[in-house]
Design a protein around this motif. Structure first.
Motif, PDB file in Angstrom:
ATOM      1  N   ASP A 164      -5.248   0.346   9.867  1.00 46.42           N
ATOM      2  CA  ASP A 164      -5.224  -0.078   8.297  1.00 46.42           C
ATOM      3  C   ASP A 164      -6.317  -0.523   7.409  1.00 46.42           C
ATOM      4  OD1 ASP A 164      -3.005  -0.624   6.390  1.00 46.42           O
ATOM      5  OD2 ASP A 164      -2.697  -2.788   7.426  1.00 46.42           O
ATOM      6  N   ARG A 165      -7.493  -0.007   7.785  1.00 48.18           N
ATOM      7  CA  ARG A 165      -8.437  -0.078   7.110  1.00 48.18           C
ATOM      8  C   ARG A 165      -9.684   0.922   6.858  1.00 48.18           C
ATOM      9  NH1 ARG A 165      -9.125  -6.401   8.496  1.00 48.18           N
ATOM     10  NH2 ARG A 165     -11.238  -5.962   6.587  1.00 48.18           N
ATOM     11  N   GLY A 166      -9.206   2.317   7.580  1.00 46.60           N
ATOM     12  CA  GLY A 166      -9.862   3.216   6.741  1.00 46.60           C
ATOM     13  C   GLY A 166     -10.823   4.085   7.482  1.00 46.60           C
ATOM     14  N   GLN A 167     -10.659   3.266   8.477  1.00 45.18           N
ATOM     15  CA  GLN A 167     -11.520   3.989   9.705  1.00 45.18           C
ATOM     16  C   GLN A 167     -11.008   4.869  10.595  1.00 45.18           C
ATOM     17  OE1 GLN A 167     -13.058   0.332  11.544  1.00 45.18           O
ATOM     18  NE2 GLN A 167     -13.408  -0.785   9.313  1.00 45.18           N
ATOM     19  N   CYS A 168      -9.606   5.118  10.181  1.00 45.59           N
ATOM     20  CA  CYS A 168      -8.507   6.055  11.962  1.00 45.59           C
ATOM     21  C   CYS A 168      -8.252   7.754  11.105  1.00 45.59           C
ATOM     22  CB  CYS A 168      -8.453   5.376  12.482  1.00 45.59           C
ATOM     23  SG  CYS A 168      -6.468   5.189  12.030  1.00 45.59           S
ATOM     24  N   GLY A 169      -8.129   7.143   9.778  1.00 39.76           N
ATOM     25  CA  GLY A 169      -7.734   8.245   9.253  1.00 39.76           C
ATOM     26  C   GLY A 169      -6.275   8.569   9.542  1.00 39.76           C
TER      27      GLY A 169
ATOM     28  N   SER B 183     -15.768   8.688   4.412  1.00 35.27           N
ATOM     29  CA  SER B 183     -15.381  10.632   4.469  1.00 35.27           C
ATOM     30  C   SER B 183     -14.874  11.304   4.252  1.00 35.27           C
ATOM     31  CB  SER B 183     -14.755  10.218   5.518  1.00 35.27           C
ATOM     32  OG  SER B 183     -13.084   8.375   5.468  1.00 35.27           O
TER      33      SER B 183
ATOM     34  N   CYS C  91      -3.599   3.536   3.636  1.00 37.37           N
ATOM     35  CA  CYS C  91      -3.638   2.726   3.936  1.00 37.37           C
ATOM     36  C   CYS C  91      -4.318   1.682   3.087  1.00 37.37           C
ATOM     37  CB  CYS C  91      -4.051   1.813   5.213  1.00 37.37           C
ATOM     38  SG  CYS C  91      -5.518   2.418   5.712  1.00 37.37           S
ATOM     39  N   LEU C  92      -6.001   2.843   1.812  1.00 37.60           N
ATOM     40  CA  LEU C  92      -6.752   1.644   1.089  1.00 37.60           C
ATOM     41  C   LEU C  92      -5.909   2.440  -0.600  1.00 37.60           C
ATOM     42  CD1 LEU C  92      -9.998   1.596   3.161  1.00 37.60           C
ATOM     43  CD2 LEU C  92      -8.425  -0.030   2.611  1.00 37.60           C
TER      44      LEU C  92
ATOM     45  N   LYS D 206      -7.429  -7.351   2.624  1.00 36.32           N
ATOM     46  CA  LYS D 206      -7.229  -7.264   3.918  1.00 36.32           C
ATOM     47  C   LYS D 206      -7.429  -8.332   5.319  1.00 36.32           C
ATOM     48  CE  LYS D 206      -4.644  -3.313   4.211  1.00 36.32           C
ATOM     49  NZ  LYS D 206      -4.391  -1.456   4.665  1.00 36.32           N
TER      50      LYS D 206
ATOM     51  N   TYR E 159     -19.850   9.366   8.920  1.00 38.37           N
ATOM     52  CA  TYR E 159     -18.867   8.326   9.590  1.00 38.37           C
ATOM     53  C   TYR E 159     -19.864   7.479   9.604  1.00 38.37           C
ATOM     54  CZ  TYR E 159     -14.600   5.961   7.849  1.00 38.37           C
ATOM     55  OH  TYR E 159     -13.670   5.181   7.304  1.00 38.37           O
TER      56      TYR E 159
ATOM     57  N   THR F 102       0.335  -1.619  -0.076  1.00 41.17           N
ATOM     58  CA  THR F 102      -0.065   0.337  -0.258  1.00 41.17           C
ATOM     59  C   THR F 102       0.572   1.061  -0.110  1.00 41.17           C
ATOM     60  OG1 THR F 102      -0.147   0.274   2.535  1.00 41.17           O
ATOM     61  CG2 THR F 102      -1.970  -0.986   1.668  1.00 41.17           C
TER      62      THR F 102
ATOM     63  N   LEU G 168     -10.010  -3.339  -1.288  1.00 38.35           N
ATOM     64  CA  LEU G 168      -8.363  -3.112  -0.438  1.00 38.35           C
ATOM     65  C   LEU G 168      -8.807  -4.509   1.226  1.00 38.35           C
ATOM     66  CD1 LEU G 168      -5.856  -1.361  -1.265  1.00 38.35           C
ATOM     67  CD2 LEU G 168      -5.887  -3.616  -2.218  1.00 38.35           C
ATOM     68  N   ASP G 169      -9.987  -3.414   1.655  1.00 36.86           N
ATOM     69  CA  ASP G 169     -10.467  -3.579   2.971  1.00 36.86           C
ATOM     70  C   ASP G 169     -10.791  -5.114   2.557  1.00 36.86           C
ATOM     71  OD1 ASP G 169     -11.014  -3.023   5.340  1.00 36.86           O
ATOM     72  OD2 ASP G 169     -13.179  -2.685   4.677  1.00 36.86           O
TER      73      ASP G 169
ATOM     74  N   ILE H 219      -6.252  10.942   1.265  1.00 35.60           N
ATOM     75  CA  ILE H 219      -7.013  10.293   1.265  1.00 35.60           C
ATOM     76  C   ILE H 219      -6.279   8.872   2.051  1.00 35.60           C
ATOM     77  CG2 ILE H 219      -7.325  10.342  -1.345  1.00 35.60           C
ATOM     78  CD1 ILE H 219      -4.535   8.038  -1.586  1.00 35.60           C
ATOM     79  N   ASN H 220      -6.515   8.543   2.652  1.00 36.93           N
ATOM     80  CA  ASN H 220      -6.420   7.288   3.162  1.00 36.93           C
ATOM     81  C   ASN H 220      -5.260   6.174   2.419  1.00 36.93           C
ATOM     82  OD1 ASN H 220      -9.317   6.627   4.168  1.00 36.93           O
ATOM     83  ND2 ASN H 220      -8.107   7.500   5.699  1.00 36.93           N
TER      84      ASN H 220
ATOM     85  N   GLY I 134     -13.189  11.737   9.535  1.00 41.31           N
ATOM     86  CA  GLY I 134     -12.679  10.297   9.136  1.00 41.31           C
ATOM     87  C   GLY I 134     -12.013  10.998   9.984  1.00 41.31           C
ATOM     88  N   ASN I 135     -11.660  11.447  10.698  1.00 46.80           N
ATOM     89  CA  ASN I 135      -9.795  11.233  11.960  1.00 46.80           C
ATOM     90  C   ASN I 135     -10.240  10.972  13.014  1.00 46.80           C
ATOM     91  OD1 ASN I 135      -9.216  13.310   9.314  1.00 46.80           O
ATOM     92  ND2 ASN I 135      -7.325  12.069  10.430  1.00 46.80           N
TER      93      ASN I 135
ATOM     94  N   GLN J 130     -11.905  11.592   3.273  1.00 44.07           N
ATOM     95  CA  GLN J 130     -10.894  10.738   2.494  1.00 44.07           C
ATOM     96  C   GLN J 130     -11.119   9.691   1.856  1.00 44.07           C
ATOM     97  OE1 GLN J 130     -10.949  11.914   5.206  1.00 44.07           O
ATOM     98  NE2 GLN J 130      -8.886  11.941   6.825  1.00 44.07           N
TER      99      GLN J 130
ATOM    100  N   THR K 148      -3.829   9.657   7.194  1.00 43.55           N
ATOM    101  CA  THR K 148      -3.816  10.526   5.960  1.00 43.55           C
ATOM    102  C   THR K 148      -2.568  11.463   5.210  1.00 43.55           C
ATOM    103  OG1 THR K 148      -6.219  10.590   6.419  1.00 43.55           O
ATOM    104  CG2 THR K 148      -5.191  12.550   4.889  1.00 43.55           C
TER     105      THR K 148
END
Lengths: 176, 351
Positions: free
Chosen positions: A43-48, B100, A62-63, B38, B239, A24, B34-35, A59-60, A134-135, B102, A51
């Motif tokens: 690592d899954r686009g949930q925490c930001g 979100s 990680c994704l 993984k 979100y 990634t 990708l999610d 963007i994230n 998103g953060n 992003q 960024t």
């Protein structure tokens, strides 16, 4: 089979071997380029926490597959300050206590930089909070983060037409 | 994530040829794919990168009044396109209600349509899931089912489709352009997602190798611009996926509803068009009695699939509210701030 890609990272154009297409952007930045500012939280686009700006948009990392971003411009937290001169968003986070432990902070700051470039939220705190959702911040520094984003946004002249990574010195003299 | 072969397509024909191979999946931004890779829920052995296909990243206003949204148009670009938000305000509102900032900056129009369910039993490879492994059973049945389907579900699968974007699109009769090994075809978006029946592993009508190239909004879709809303109830302010959502669009003439469009999200394995409710609303005055009748009709076939009976009444109330808000007019500031029960801003405190 390794494939070479070209990325412009924090203003420097570089040819980077990608030995495995599973890499990634986040892993490339951290493990390959040793730019460890972007954090691997979920690592899954949930925490930001990961960024970064790619071609001027947050963007994230990680994704996103690095190999798919061949030719892109990437701006990370390491590319924001001009030497010791902090970017207005960095300065505002310090001024408003927009963090506690600091783990989410690089992602928060890059997200705020992206938000200001998007120029959609205006000076409405509710829209700032929505645009920063998103953060995640486990320390709960959201109140300071919102104030920091509002102040930095007011200090920077919006440049919605400019989608390229913005050198910190463009805002010189504009930070209050 | 298991190893895969990476193929960068340079034209649609090449993408379709590479994508028709067993184990192949198309890669746009990859935010959902990708999610899932993984976590091991999805295990493609070849990714066909379509991000460089020419002509798929444009929004095209055609002479006949229709609008063609290229498959690769980013969610945020579409939502913040002022002309788009003016003509299709509920679609812009739905886009900004999803994910979100992003993710919206990366995620594409076609990727949103083709995204997979967020049923945790589908995502968790330790759970039985008929969708992930046909015939293995459904651990969601009898499990944590607060957010599962209340319409169109089967014993084999009670998952929901998570898209916000698709809900107003299906209400506005959007169509999907598909390129495939046998040529191109256009199908109504309402027909793209399949209800689970006894084959929940077949999620859409797209055949192997087929590639979604565009969404098309017909000329009539813009006629609802003055009276359109998308309301989304979720467990936190932002979100989060919909517990229930509703898109309502009205065409009003002389103080009456000339034509109504209504669709629900978060209730079924597809965006749920409520045609009987629309029929009941036509030629009525836009009042509470009409909206309540529509809500009853929209949920007439609903039944809980577990601990989610509350969603039926919640959906009825949301339908009434979405229709009421649509009747009182599209908000001035577009796209509207996505609503929240916690919102201090009056414009957003609508759910």
């Amino acid at each position: 089979m390794s494939v070479d890609i070209v990325l412009t990272v924090n203003g420097t154009r570089r040819t980077i071997p990608i030995p495995d297409p599973r890499i990634t952007l986040l892993d490339l930045l951290r493990e390959g380029l040793h730019l460890t500012g972007a954090k691997k939280g979920c690592d899954r686009g949930q925490c930001g926490a990961c960024t970064v700006l790619v071609d001027g948009r947050r963007i994230n990392a990680c994704l996103a597959l690095a190999i798919s971003l061949d030719g892109a411009e990437v701006l990370t937290i390491e590319g924001l300050a001009e030497g010791d001169r902090l970017h207005p968003v960095q300065a505002a986070f310090i001024a408003h206590d927009g963090f506690q432990c600091g783990f989410c902070t690089p992602g928060q700051i890059m997200s705020a930089v992206g938000l200001i470039r998007e120029a959609q939220a205006g000076q409405d705190p509710e829209r700032i909070r929505e645009a920063m959702s998103g953060n995640l911040c486990r320390c709960g520094a959201y109140a300071g983060i919102t104030e920091a984003v509002l102040e930095a946004q007011a200090a920077m002249s919006p440049q919605p037409a400019d989608m390229s990574p913005q050198p910190a010195d463009q805002s010189q003299g504009e930070a209050a | 994530m298991i190893p895969f072969e990476y193929v960068r397509a340079t034209d649609v024909a090449g993408a379709v040829a590479a994508g028709a191979a067993p184990g192949a999946a198309y890669l746009a931004s990859g935010t959902n794919l990708l999610d899932l890779m993984k976590g091991g829920a999805v295990r493609p052995t070849r990714l066909v990168d379509i991000t460089r296909l020419p002509g798929l990243a444009a929004v095209e206003r055609r002479e006949d009044g229709s609008l063609r949204i290229g498959a690769l148009v980013r969610n945020s670009d579409l939502a913040h396109d002022p002309a788009f938000a003016r003509a299709y305000p509920a679609v812009a509102e739905a886009l900004l209600s999803g994910a979100s900032a992003q993710l919206r900056n990366a995620a594409t129009a076609a990727g949103n349509v083709m995204q997979r369910t967020r049923c945790p039993y589908f995502t968790d490879t330790g759970s039985a899931c008929n969708k992930r492994r046909p015939g293995s059973g459904c651990d969601a049945r009898g499990g944590e089912t607060r957010l599962h389907a209340i319409l169109g579900w089967s014993e084999a699968c009670i998952a929901t489709h998570p898209s916000d974007f698709c809900v107003p699109l299906v209400a506005l009769d959007a169509e999907v352009e598909i390129a495939g090994p046998a040529g191109t075809r256009t199908v109504p978006l309402d027909s793209v997602h399949r209800l689970p029946g006894d084959a929940p592993e077949r999620e859409t009508v797209l055949e192997p190798g087929e590639l979604m190239t565009a969404l098309v909004l017909p000329p009539e879709a813009a006629a609802f611009a003055g009276h359109s809303r998308y309301l989304k109830v979720r467990d936190r302010t932002s979100y989060a996926f919909a517990v229930v959502s509703a898109a309502a669009a009205l065409r009003c003439e002389n103080g009456r509803i000339a034509e109504a469009r209504l669709a629900l999200g978060g209730v079924a394995l597809k965006p749920w068009r409520a045609r009987e409710a629309e029929r009941l609303l036509a030629h009525r005055a836009p009042d509470e009695a009409a909206f309540r009748a529509a809500a009853e009709a929209a949920l007439a076939g609903a039944k809980p699939s577990g601990d989610n009976a509350f969603k039926i009444e919640l959906a009825r109330r949301l339908v009434v509210r979405a229709l009421s808000h649509a009747a009182s007019g599209t908000p001035e500031r577009l796209p509207a701030l996505p609503g929240s029960v916690f919102a201090p801003a009056p414009e957003a405190a609508h759910v």
